[in-house]
Design an enzyme around this catalytic site. Structure first.
Site, PDB file in Angstrom:
ATOM      1  N   LEU A 102      38.529  75.620 150.816  1.00  0.00           N
ATOM      2  CA  LEU A 102      37.452  74.626 150.879  1.00  0.00           C
ATOM      3  C   LEU A 102      36.188  75.424 150.617  1.00  0.00           C
ATOM      4  O   LEU A 102      35.805  76.268 151.429  1.00  0.00           O
ATOM      5  CB  LEU A 102      37.418  73.953 152.257  1.00  0.00           C
ATOM      6  CG  LEU A 102      36.575  72.675 152.386  1.00  0.00           C
ATOM      7  CD1 LEU A 102      37.031  71.628 151.370  1.00  0.00           C
ATOM      8  CD2 LEU A 102      36.659  72.113 153.785  1.00  0.00           C
ATOM      9  N   ASP A 103      35.566  75.214 149.458  1.00  0.00           N
ATOM     10  CA  ASP A 103      34.503  76.126 149.040  1.00  0.00           C
ATOM     11  C   ASP A 103      33.290  76.104 149.969  1.00  0.00           C
ATOM     12  O   ASP A 103      33.126  75.205 150.792  1.00  0.00           O
ATOM     13  CB  ASP A 103      34.104  75.872 147.576  1.00  0.00           C
ATOM     14  CG  ASP A 103      33.399  74.550 147.363  1.00  0.00           C
ATOM     15  OD1 ASP A 103      32.349  74.349 147.988  1.00  0.00           O
ATOM     16  OD2 ASP A 103      33.884  73.732 146.566  1.00  0.00           O
ATOM     17  N   LYS A 104      32.461  77.102 149.809  1.00  0.00           N
ATOM     18  CA  LYS A 104      31.323  77.325 150.712  1.00  0.00           C
ATOM     19  C   LYS A 104      30.406  76.118 150.804  1.00  0.00           C
ATOM     20  O   LYS A 104      29.860  75.819 151.880  1.00  0.00           O
ATOM     21  CB  LYS A 104      30.534  78.557 150.243  1.00  0.00           C
ATOM     22  CG  LYS A 104      29.353  78.917 151.119  1.00  0.00           C
ATOM     23  CD  LYS A 104      28.646  80.162 150.596  1.00  0.00           C
ATOM     24  CE  LYS A 104      27.453  80.526 151.469  1.00  0.00           C
ATOM     25  NZ  LYS A 104      26.756  81.742 150.978  1.00  0.00           N
TER      26      LYS A 104
END
Length: 238
Positions: A102-104
């Site tokens: 789950l990207d930043k």
């Protein structure tokens, strides 16, 4: 939760998974005093396992938690550049790892576990567990853009994704809309790339479900809790 004997030996440091399978097949492994020669034999945490008559210390107790990952936090256990990671939010004695990415710049449901089999089932492409996202986008809207999002798209890495369900959940008068995406495969930053191809800007991206398991409503960004035994069983069956 039952686990393959081969994996238990590998997690306990007896040998690699492949070598553990060979050890089991040689007939020197017992489970509760019974000789077991099948690497895929399922064992419980309470079973007594011996190799050549010596009891092994099984891996740490299995634990799976659900975290509401906030924006600005990396879905990794460490960052060489000193960024904030999920390890800074979830401080437990077990060695948990994030289940998937789950990207930043995204938020929402992130599972963390030390159960190798569960992690494999939820991340291996062949299982294609559906993940649901709510995405707030901005940009001049048309039905053509919705058709674009629902169609096969070739991403910047040359990979062509299959069509995915996309629907409009809510719309505002300032050219912003809330969309629901349901992904089965999940390429890196796939939704953001899809929206870019449809000339839409992603303002917010939140994962709200993995299969039937939804982000618990009682969690706020940065908060987490252990999964119940029933929830863990449901996730395995997703």
């Amino acid at each position: 939760m039952a686990e393959r004997l081969q994996n238990v030996l590998a997690h306990a440091g007896v040998a690699s998974r492949r070598a553990s399978a060979a050890i089991i097949e040689s007939g020197v492994v017992t489970v509760n005093s019974l000789v077991i020669k099948e690497p895929g034999y399922r064992v419980e945490e309470t079973d007594e396992i011996k190799v050549n008559g010596k009891r092994i210390e099984t891996a740490e107790k299995k634990r799976t938690i659900v975290l509401y990952k906030p924006v600005g936090v990396l879905s990794t256990m460490s960052d060489p550049f000193g960024g904030k990671t999920v390890a800074d939010l979830v401080k437990v004695p077990e060695r948990l790892v994030p289940v998937g990415r789950l990207d930043k710049d995204s938020e929402g449901l992130l599972l963390m576990s030390n159960d190798g089999e569960l992690v494999n089932q939820l991340t291996h492409p062949r299982y294609e567990h559906r993940k649901t996202y709510l995405v707030k986008v901005a940009g001049r809207w048309s039905e053509e853009k919705l058709r674009t999002l629902r169609s096969p798209l070739t991403l910047d890495d040359g990979y062509t994704i299959r069509p995915v369900p996309v629907e409009v959940v809510k719309e505002w008068s300032n050219n912003t809309r809330l969309l629901r995406f349901v992904l089965g495969e999940g390429r890196k930053r796939q939704i953001r790339k899809m929206c870019s191809l449809a000339h839409l800007v992603v303002l917010e991206l939140k994962r709200v479900a993995v299969g039937r398991f939804e982000l618990p409503k009682e969690l706020n960004p940065g908060e987490w809790r252990d999964l119940t035994r029933e929830e863990q069983k449901d996730i395995i069956l997703l």
